[in-house]
Design a protein around this motif. Sequence first.
Motif, PDB file in Angstrom:
ATOM      1  N   GLY A  32      48.741 -32.342 143.531  1.00  0.00           N
ATOM      2  CA  GLY A  32      48.985 -33.741 143.248  1.00  0.00           C
ATOM      3  C   GLY A  32      47.724 -34.559 143.398  1.00  0.00           C
ATOM      4  O   GLY A  32      46.609 -34.026 143.440  1.00  0.00           O
ATOM      5  N   ALA A  33      47.896 -35.885 143.479  1.00  0.00           N
ATOM      6  CA  ALA A  33      46.766 -36.805 143.546  1.00  0.00           C
ATOM      7  C   ALA A  33      46.486 -37.206 144.993  1.00  0.00           C
ATOM      8  O   ALA A  33      47.409 -37.521 145.748  1.00  0.00           O
ATOM      9  CB  ALA A  33      47.053 -38.046 142.708  1.00  0.00           C
ATOM     10  N   ARG A  86      38.674 -43.418 145.109  1.00  0.00           N
ATOM     11  CA  ARG A  86      38.964 -42.762 143.830  1.00  0.00           C
ATOM     12  C   ARG A  86      40.011 -41.678 144.048  1.00  0.00           C
ATOM     13  O   ARG A  86      40.161 -41.163 145.161  1.00  0.00           O
ATOM     14  CB  ARG A  86      37.669 -42.197 143.231  1.00  0.00           C
ATOM     15  CG  ARG A  86      36.730 -43.321 142.809  1.00  0.00           C
ATOM     16  CD  ARG A  86      35.310 -42.860 142.595  1.00  0.00           C
ATOM     17  NE  ARG A  86      35.123 -42.093 141.372  1.00  0.00           N
ATOM     18  CZ  ARG A  86      33.934 -41.702 140.912  1.00  0.00           C
ATOM     19  NH1 ARG A  86      32.827 -42.034 141.574  1.00  0.00           N
ATOM     20  NH2 ARG A  86      33.827 -40.987 139.806  1.00  0.00           N
ATOM     21  N   TRP A  87      40.742 -41.368 143.013  1.00  0.00           N
ATOM     22  CA  TRP A  87      41.831 -40.396 143.123  1.00  0.00           C
ATOM     23  C   TRP A  87      41.443 -39.091 142.439  1.00  0.00           C
ATOM     24  O   TRP A  87      40.863 -39.100 141.347  1.00  0.00           O
ATOM     25  CB  TRP A  87      43.101 -40.945 142.480  1.00  0.00           C
ATOM     26  CG  TRP A  87      43.755 -42.040 143.276  1.00  0.00           C
ATOM     27  CD1 TRP A  87      43.506 -43.377 143.194  1.00  0.00           C
ATOM     28  CD2 TRP A  87      44.765 -41.875 144.278  1.00  0.00           C
ATOM     29  NE1 TRP A  87      44.300 -44.065 144.077  1.00  0.00           N
ATOM     30  CE2 TRP A  87      45.087 -43.172 144.760  1.00  0.00           C
ATOM     31  CE3 TRP A  87      45.428 -40.772 144.813  1.00  0.00           C
ATOM     32  CZ2 TRP A  87      46.049 -43.387 145.749  1.00  0.00           C
ATOM     33  CZ3 TRP A  87      46.383 -40.986 145.791  1.00  0.00           C
ATOM     34  CH2 TRP A  87      46.688 -42.276 146.259  1.00  0.00           C
ATOM     35  N   LEU A  96      35.985 -37.507 152.480  1.00  0.00           N
ATOM     36  CA  LEU A  96      34.883 -37.270 151.542  1.00  0.00           C
ATOM     37  C   LEU A  96      34.855 -38.337 150.458  1.00  0.00           C
ATOM     38  O   LEU A  96      35.893 -38.841 150.037  1.00  0.00           O
ATOM     39  CB  LEU A  96      35.048 -35.899 150.875  1.00  0.00           C
ATOM     40  CG  LEU A  96      35.115 -34.680 151.798  1.00  0.00           C
ATOM     41  CD1 LEU A  96      35.540 -33.454 151.002  1.00  0.00           C
ATOM     42  CD2 LEU A  96      33.774 -34.448 152.477  1.00  0.00           C
ATOM     43  N   SER A  97      33.651 -38.678 150.003  1.00  0.00           N
ATOM     44  CA  SER A  97      33.539 -39.517 148.816  1.00  0.00           C
ATOM     45  C   SER A  97      33.940 -38.675 147.606  1.00  0.00           C
ATOM     46  O   SER A  97      34.027 -37.440 147.688  1.00  0.00           O
ATOM     47  CB  SER A  97      32.105 -40.013 148.643  1.00  0.00           C
ATOM     48  OG  SER A  97      31.254 -38.926 148.293  1.00  0.00           O
ATOM     49  N   PHE A 113      40.575 -29.177 139.513  1.00  0.00           N
ATOM     50  CA  PHE A 113      40.760 -30.580 139.868  1.00  0.00           C
ATOM     51  C   PHE A 113      40.257 -31.460 138.738  1.00  0.00           C
ATOM     52  O   PHE A 113      39.523 -31.019 137.845  1.00  0.00           O
ATOM     53  CB  PHE A 113      39.990 -30.924 141.154  1.00  0.00           C
ATOM     54  CG  PHE A 113      38.502 -31.075 140.944  1.00  0.00           C
ATOM     55  CD1 PHE A 113      37.933 -32.328 140.774  1.00  0.00           C
ATOM     56  CD2 PHE A 113      37.675 -29.956 140.891  1.00  0.00           C
ATOM     57  CE1 PHE A 113      36.558 -32.462 140.557  1.00  0.00           C
ATOM     58  CE2 PHE A 113      36.316 -30.077 140.676  1.00  0.00           C
ATOM     59  CZ  PHE A 113      35.752 -31.340 140.510  1.00  0.00           C
ATOM     60  N   THR A 114      40.631 -32.711 138.780  1.00  0.00           N
ATOM     61  CA  THR A 114      40.060 -33.708 137.891  1.00  0.00           C
ATOM     62  C   THR A 114      40.227 -35.071 138.527  1.00  0.00           C
ATOM     63  O   THR A 114      41.118 -35.270 139.363  1.00  0.00           O
ATOM     64  CB  THR A 114      40.731 -33.701 136.500  1.00  0.00           C
ATOM     65  OG1 THR A 114      40.004 -34.579 135.622  1.00  0.00           O
ATOM     66  CG2 THR A 114      42.180 -34.189 136.589  1.00  0.00           C
ATOM     67  N   GLU A 115      39.384 -36.004 138.154  1.00  0.00           N
ATOM     68  CA  GLU A 115      39.565 -37.363 138.633  1.00  0.00           C
ATOM     69  C   GLU A 115      40.697 -38.010 137.843  1.00  0.00           C
ATOM     70  O   GLU A 115      40.854 -37.784 136.637  1.00  0.00           O
ATOM     71  CB  GLU A 115      38.287 -38.182 138.473  1.00  0.00           C
ATOM     72  CG  GLU A 115      38.429 -39.593 139.033  1.00  0.00           C
ATOM     73  CD  GLU A 115      37.159 -40.425 138.950  1.00  0.00           C
ATOM     74  OE1 GLU A 115      37.169 -41.555 139.475  1.00  0.00           O
ATOM     75  OE2 GLU A 115      36.177 -39.940 138.364  1.00  0.00           O
TER      76      GLU A 115
END
Length: 409
Positions: free
Chosen positions: A234-235, A242-243, A295-296, A311-313
């Motif tokens: 999930g997100a 940022r997600w 983490l950033s 993963f992806t933003e």
Amino acid sequence: MTHLPLAGRRVIELGTMIAAPFATHILSQLGAEVIKVEPPTGDTTRALVRGGPSGTFLAYNHGKKSVSIALDTADGLEAFLRLAASADIVIHNLSPAATAKLKITADDLQAVNPALIYCHVRGYAHGPQHDDLATNPVAEASTGVMDDHRIDGRPSRLGPSYHDQFAGTFAVIHIMALLMQPPVDPKERRIEIGLYETGLHVAGRDLAGVQLKMQLLGRPEREAGGEFASPGYGAYKTSDGRWVYLLVLTDAHWRKLTQALTMPEGDDAELASLRQRKKQRDRVEAAVRAAMGQLSYEEAAAKLKAGGVGFTEVLPVERVLDAPQARQPGKLREFDFRGLKFETPEFPGQRDVVPGLPPPELGEHTVEVLRALSFSEADCARLLETGAVAERTDAFAWAPVRPDGAPKG
């Protein structure tokens, strides 16, 4: 030079909003000549944003020609029937009542063109609701999607009109199949795609799943979705707000994630299997949230990529086309419309972007098409004078804004 499989085919669209225009958009991308027949008021999507066309119109109507015909006039209907006689395919998503009233049923059009493929995207296919109206949200509501998508407890429609787009895609599949093996009987060249039946097909996994649970458990137990079924899928928000959407579906994925983020939970034998993690869902979710929250985005992305984690933003729409993957050659089509510049995604699988027409102005190609159908100059003038057809009209004027929010000009 790229070979487009539908080059030389003529498609007539009597479409509004999304379903039929989306289908003809695909046919156009495959090389067909698409003539969009619109009433004098135009497709509804021409007037949805600041008095002018919406994103739907811009994205799914470039490459088409526009002919404006008043089908409720005798002369307009005659002109349309001559156009239909020249076509390979007619596709529309008008209501059943409007289809009969305007005399553009399959019987009407195949009487002038027996070889015509006639496709009607409607609310419902055959059955007791055949003549009822349905829209994208109605399809969501009646096939289980809306019940599964609630905002503050209230069943709500999804954002995009996916069922309209699926229906248009299903229409294209049927059309391509008929083009490959054309039946002799004109009645076998008639296609009906129901939004409701489209919704049923799209919901097939969930409908089968609830039957499975009923037979195994004796109750209609269901899970809200894949991300809720698998903890860690999930997100999750990073320290800079940022997600990131994590693809953690299997035990191997879990091991990669915990190693990449140096999570102590990766060494816990009680969390080694998905079944175990499901039983401790809250603990797993809290651990992943905490690890990502330290983490950033750039730090998290580097660790996840190095660890082989999918993963992806989660991108806002305005940033989607900035991604390097989206900017690869052949993925975007550029065009100008009313002095503004646009980029729209190409049909997936295309090797090259083949230059084409921008979205048409209403009635931009009316006289051109009539002349090609052997209407004389006098005939064209008479049809325009009586209002049976209309020429290009620039009836709207967008008012773009400056970066400070004030109107330009």
